[in-house]
Write a protein that holds these residues in place. Structure first.
Motif, PDB file in Angstrom:
ATOM      1  N   PHE A 193      21.557  17.914 -20.337  1.00 32.22           N
ATOM      2  CA  PHE A 193      21.587  17.447 -21.718  1.00 32.22           C
ATOM      3  C   PHE A 193      20.282  16.733 -22.044  1.00 32.22           C
ATOM      4  O   PHE A 193      19.734  15.998 -21.226  1.00 32.22           O
ATOM      5  N   VAL A 194      19.779  16.962 -23.262  1.00 34.18           N
ATOM      6  CA  VAL A 194      18.583  16.272 -23.748  1.00 34.18           C
ATOM      7  C   VAL A 194      19.043  15.282 -24.816  1.00 34.18           C
ATOM      8  O   VAL A 194      19.628  15.688 -25.820  1.00 34.18           O
ATOM      9  N   ARG A 195      18.786  13.989 -24.588  1.00 34.55           N
ATOM     10  CA  ARG A 195      19.359  12.971 -25.475  1.00 34.55           C
ATOM     11  C   ARG A 195      18.289  12.301 -26.337  1.00 34.55           C
ATOM     12  O   ARG A 195      17.289  11.803 -25.828  1.00 34.55           O
ATOM     13  N   LEU A 196      18.539  12.288 -27.634  1.00 35.67           N
ATOM     14  CA  LEU A 196      17.671  11.588 -28.570  1.00 35.67           C
ATOM     15  C   LEU A 196      18.016  10.102 -28.568  1.00 35.67           C
ATOM     16  O   LEU A 196      19.188   9.725 -28.638  1.00 35.67           O
ATOM     17  N   SER A 222      14.318  10.914 -25.196  1.00 30.96           N
ATOM     18  CA  SER A 222      13.110  10.772 -26.000  1.00 30.96           C
ATOM     19  C   SER A 222      13.437  10.188 -27.367  1.00 30.96           C
ATOM     20  O   SER A 222      14.518  10.416 -27.914  1.00 30.96           O
ATOM     21  N   HIS A 223      12.477   9.440 -27.928  1.00 27.72           N
ATOM     22  CA  HIS A 223      12.563   8.977 -29.308  1.00 27.72           C
ATOM     23  C   HIS A 223      12.009  10.023 -30.270  1.00 27.72           C
ATOM     24  O   HIS A 223      12.070   9.823 -31.485  1.00 27.72           O
ATOM     25  N   VAL A 228      12.667  16.641 -28.245  1.00 30.51           N
ATOM     26  CA  VAL A 228      14.020  17.109 -27.946  1.00 30.51           C
ATOM     27  C   VAL A 228      14.165  18.575 -28.338  1.00 30.51           C
ATOM     28  O   VAL A 228      14.690  19.403 -27.578  1.00 30.51           O
ATOM     29  N   ARG A 229      13.658  18.913 -29.520  1.00 28.02           N
ATOM     30  CA  ARG A 229      13.747  20.295 -29.993  1.00 28.02           C
ATOM     31  C   ARG A 229      13.031  21.244 -29.035  1.00 28.02           C
ATOM     32  O   ARG A 229      13.534  22.323 -28.711  1.00 28.02           O
ATOM     33  N   ILE A 238      20.487  21.181 -23.372  1.00 23.36           N
ATOM     34  CA  ILE A 238      21.085  21.371 -24.691  1.00 23.36           C
ATOM     35  C   ILE A 238      21.310  19.990 -25.299  1.00 23.36           C
ATOM     36  O   ILE A 238      21.192  18.976 -24.615  1.00 23.36           O
ATOM     37  N   THR A 239      21.620  19.937 -26.581  1.00 22.19           N
ATOM     38  CA  THR A 239      21.836  18.641 -27.210  1.00 22.19           C
ATOM     39  C   THR A 239      22.847  18.767 -28.336  1.00 22.19           C
ATOM     40  O   THR A 239      23.202  19.877 -28.752  1.00 22.19           O
TER      41      THR A 239
END
Length: 304
Positions: A193-196, A222-223, A228-229, A238-239
């Protein structure tokens, strides 16, 4: 090339299947296939790669996708803008915004203001949620515009939600979950998972995973929404993010898709905070402008 063909093309590009795209556009699958075939004939280029799991945009398809989104949005905005009436009003406002608003709404707000409230002078200030709350309480700001999902209640402030942007699962082109008939949080937990981290999105992430017995491994934090995209586009993970910040391509041209989740996921609330008491005429006019245009944008998103 017709507008309806572009709508059908975007539905296929986003869903990756003719059947789901046809459902979304309320037409039969053969009609969707014929519309897509006619569009490919019109542009004389292959727009999709056909494979066992569905359809993936070609390089030509990815290029057309960017233009099609802009064309359809411009057409709808032009039609709806005929209802806009400029307000003859002067005055000054100081408005606070958070990172998400600065990145994804501020350009639109400036455009709306120029067409509807041209006589109003507005100064924008960026800060985090806590900072904006304090500045509004201290009367250094007339109002704050922000993601209100995690705003701490404060008796000295009024918090009003203007609209809610649904959250969906974001996937790379060809991701295995693209072909799933239904997707649960448990399915999501099987993949990195990619977390904003922007605007306390992590707090919302914790809320909707709280009831799940499993959680995904976080591959990247990431901020930056663009980071993230890109990570999702490169299949690093995925996110789950809102439609407000969705764009179906990364800065380097990788393709992204959205899928709904079976589990209940809270939408992203966009709202304003103001101090107690009656609003000034300029402040009320500005809030009315926001409400009108944000609701219209939400309608455009639903129609896409």
């Amino acid at each position: 090339m017709k507008l309806q063909q572009l709508r059908h093309f975007l539905a296929v590009a986003e869903t990756g299947t003719l059947s789901e795209a046809a459902q979304r556009c309320h037409i039969s699958q053969p009609s969707m296939s014929a519309s897509l075939q006619k569009l490919e004939q019109d542009v004389d280029k292959p727009l999709f790669l056909r494979h066992a799991r569905g359809l993936t945009p070609t390089e030509y398809g990815r290029r057309l996708q960017q233009y099609a989104l802009r064309i359809l949005r411009t057409v709808e905005e032009a039609r709806l803008s005929l209802d806009d009436e400029p307000v003859e009003l002067t005055g000054c406002l100081t408005v606070g915004v958070t990172e998400t608003i600065s990145a994804y709404l501020l350009p639109r707000i400036l455009r709306w203001q120029q067409s509807m409230l041209a006589g109003l002078a507005i100064r924008f200030v960026e800060d985090d949620i806590a900072g904006l709350q304090q500045q509004v309480k201290d009367r250094r700001l007339d109002m704050g515009l922000m993601v209100t999902d995690n705003v701490t209640p404060d008796d000295a402030l009024r918090c009003d939600v203007l609209f809610t942007s649904p959250r969906h699962l974001w996937l790379s082109s060809g991701h295995p979950l693209q072909q799933a008939e239904r997707i649960t949080l448990a399915d999501v937990a099987d993949y990195p998972f990619v977390r904003l981290e922007m605007d306390e999105h992590a707090s919302t992430w914790t809320r909707y995973w709280r009831t799940s017995p499993v959680r995904p491994e976080i591959a990247f934090r990431s901020h930056s929404i663009e980071a993230v995209r890109s990570m999702v586009g490169r299949n690093i993970g995925i996110t789950i993010l809102s439609d407000l910040v969705f764009r179906p391509w990364t800065l380097d041209g990788e393709h992204l898709s959205r899928r709904a989740l079976v589990d209940s996921i809270p939408g992203m609330d966009i709202g304003v905070i103001r101090s107690g008491g009656a609003d000034s005429a300029p402040l009320q006019a500005f809030v009315n402008m926001l409400n009108h245009n944000l609701q219209r944008d939400a309608l455009l998103e639903q129609q896409r």
